[in-house]
Design an enzyme around this catalytic site. Sequence first.
Site, mmCIF file in Angstrom:
data_model
loop_
_atom_site.group_PDB
_atom_site.id
_atom_site.type_symbol
_atom_site.label_atom_id
_atom_site.label_comp_id
_atom_site.label_asym_id
_atom_site.label_seq_id
_atom_site.Cartn_x
_atom_site.Cartn_y
_atom_site.Cartn_z
ATOM 1 N N ASP A 1 -10.842 -9.415 2.066
ATOM 2 C CA ASP A 1 -11.071 -10.695 1.381
ATOM 3 C C ASP A 1 -11.366 -11.738 2.449
ATOM 4 O OD1 ASP A 1 -11.185 -12.852 -0.287
ATOM 5 O OD2 ASP A 1 -9.112 -12.738 -0.976
ATOM 6 N N SER B 1 -9.651 -15.301 3.363
ATOM 7 C CA SER B 1 -8.435 -15.520 2.577
ATOM 8 C C SER B 1 -7.435 -14.384 2.726
ATOM 9 C CB SER B 1 -8.802 -15.695 1.091
ATOM 10 O OG SER B 1 -7.681 -16.040 0.314
ATOM 11 N N ASP C 1 8.846 7.998 -6.635
ATOM 12 C CA ASP C 1 10.054 8.780 -6.305
ATOM 13 C C ASP C 1 10.362 8.807 -4.814
ATOM 14 O OD1 ASP C 1 8.011 10.391 -5.372
ATOM 15 O OD2 ASP C 1 8.832 12.256 -6.191
ATOM 16 N N ASN D 1 -3.154 8.906 3.907
ATOM 17 C CA ASN D 1 -1.858 8.314 4.225
ATOM 18 C C ASN D 1 -1.578 8.195 5.718
ATOM 19 O OD1 ASN D 1 -1.229 8.004 1.527
ATOM 20 N ND2 ASN D 1 -0.096 9.938 1.383
ATOM 21 N N ARG E 1 0.831 -1.209 0.000
ATOM 22 C CA ARG E 1 0.000 0.000 0.000
ATOM 23 C C ARG E 1 0.867 1.261 0.000
ATOM 24 N NH1 ARG E 1 -3.228 2.548 4.633
ATOM 25 N NH2 ARG E 1 -4.793 3.808 3.568
ATOM 26 N N HIS F 1 0.713 4.162 -2.904
ATOM 27 C CA HIS F 1 0.464 5.558 -2.555
ATOM 28 C C HIS F 1 1.617 6.450 -2.981
ATOM 29 C CE1 HIS F 1 -3.072 5.232 0.471
ATOM 30 N NE2 HIS F 1 -3.092 4.212 -0.368
ATOM 31 N N HIS G 1 -6.155 -6.298 -2.945
ATOM 32 C CA HIS G 1 -7.057 -6.279 -1.788
ATOM 33 C C HIS G 1 -7.271 -7.668 -1.220
ATOM 34 C CE1 HIS G 1 -9.028 -2.136 -2.850
ATOM 35 N NE2 HIS G 1 -7.774 -2.040 -2.430
ATOM 36 N N GLY H 1 4.663 10.171 -8.884
ATOM 37 C CA GLY H 1 5.362 9.007 -9.396
ATOM 38 C C GLY H 1 6.131 8.255 -8.329
ATOM 39 N N PRO I 1 -6.653 7.199 -5.865
ATOM 40 C CA PRO I 1 -7.913 6.517 -6.175
ATOM 41 C C PRO I 1 -8.693 6.296 -4.875
ATOM 42 C CG PRO I 1 -6.105 5.500 -7.364
ATOM 43 C CD PRO I 1 -5.483 6.474 -6.400
#
Length: 321
Positions: A240, A243, A74, A93, A62, A66, A189, A72, A159
Site C-alpha cells: 500500500d 500508507s 489451532d 510460510n 499474516r 496462515h 494488505h 483451522g 490463497p
Amino acid sequence: MAIKNLLVLAVLLSVLGVSVANPKGLDLNYYKHRCPDAEAIVRRVTVQYVSRQTSLAAALLRVYFHDCFVRGCDGSVLLKSPNKDAERDAIPNLSLRGYEVVDAAKSALEKKCPGVVSCADVLALVARDAVLVINGPWWPVPLGRRDGRISRKSEVNLPSPFAGIAALKKNFFDKGLNTKDLVVLSGAHTIGISNCGLINSRIYNFTGKGDFDPSMNPSYVRALKKRCKPTDFRTSVEMDPGSVKKFDSHYFNIVAQKKGLFTSDSTLLDDPETKGYIDTQVATAGSSFNKDFSESMVKLGFVEILTGKKGEIRRKCAFVN
C-alpha cells in the site's frame, strides 16, 4: 502507559457494535477463573515487541491468517519439525516471522497459569493486539481453542497471490468465509510488505513475451521496475504505497487505481461484489472498513477450531507435549 491506553481503547471499541457469534466451546470469558490476567499478559508482551518494531503487526497478522487457513485456528503453524516437514517449512510460510512474540507471551502465561492457555488462543490475541498497537481496529476474541498436534507441510494450501477471483472465493468458501470476508480481509494488505521475487514475472514477462500484466496501471509498473530489476528477488515492496505504516482503507484506493501489487489484489475488481465493496470504501473514505474488518476477523477465528477434549494445551508452542 501504553498498556493502560490500550485497555481503555479496547473497552471503548467494544461498544461499537462488532457482533460476536459464540460457537460451542468458545467464550469471551473463557479464562476468567483459571487465568484472569491472560489477555492483559498477552497484551503487555505484544505491546513490548510491536511498539519497538511496528512491522511486526503485519507479520503477526499474516502468521494468524496462515494458521487458520490450514487445519483451522489451532496453532499448527507454530509447530517445528526435526524433519522440516511441518507447516512452517512450506514455501509460502518460509517468510513468516514474529514467532518470538507468541513464544514470549506463552512463556509469560506459563509462569502465571501453567498449562491453561492454548497457543492457538495466544496467537489469536497477539494478532489482535499487534494491530491495535499501530492504531488499527480492535475486535473481540472469544477464547477456548485447543492446540492441534498435527502440522504437515504437504497440507499447506493457502490463497495464492497469483490466484484469480474464482480460486480465491473457493479458498474462502471452503473455510466458511464469504465474498465480503475475502475483500475485507484483503484490506490487511494496507500494512503488507512483499518482495520483488513475487511480482517480477508480472511486470517483466507476464505472458512469456516480455510484457506486463495489462490489468496493472502502466505508471505503477514503471515505478515497480525502478525498484525491482529483472533479477532482483529480495528487495522489499510496499503493498500500500504511501500508507504502509498506517492501518486504514487506503489499500482499496490503490486497488481501484489498478495498482494492486499481486494478481490476488487486482482480481478483486473482477467480481461485482468485491468491486462494489472497493468502490464504496473509496467513495466513503473507508467509513465501514474498521467495523467490517473486525467482524471478519471474528469469523476467521472460528475456522475449524478444536475445543473440548480435542487437541491439547501445549507447554511450548513450537512442540507438542
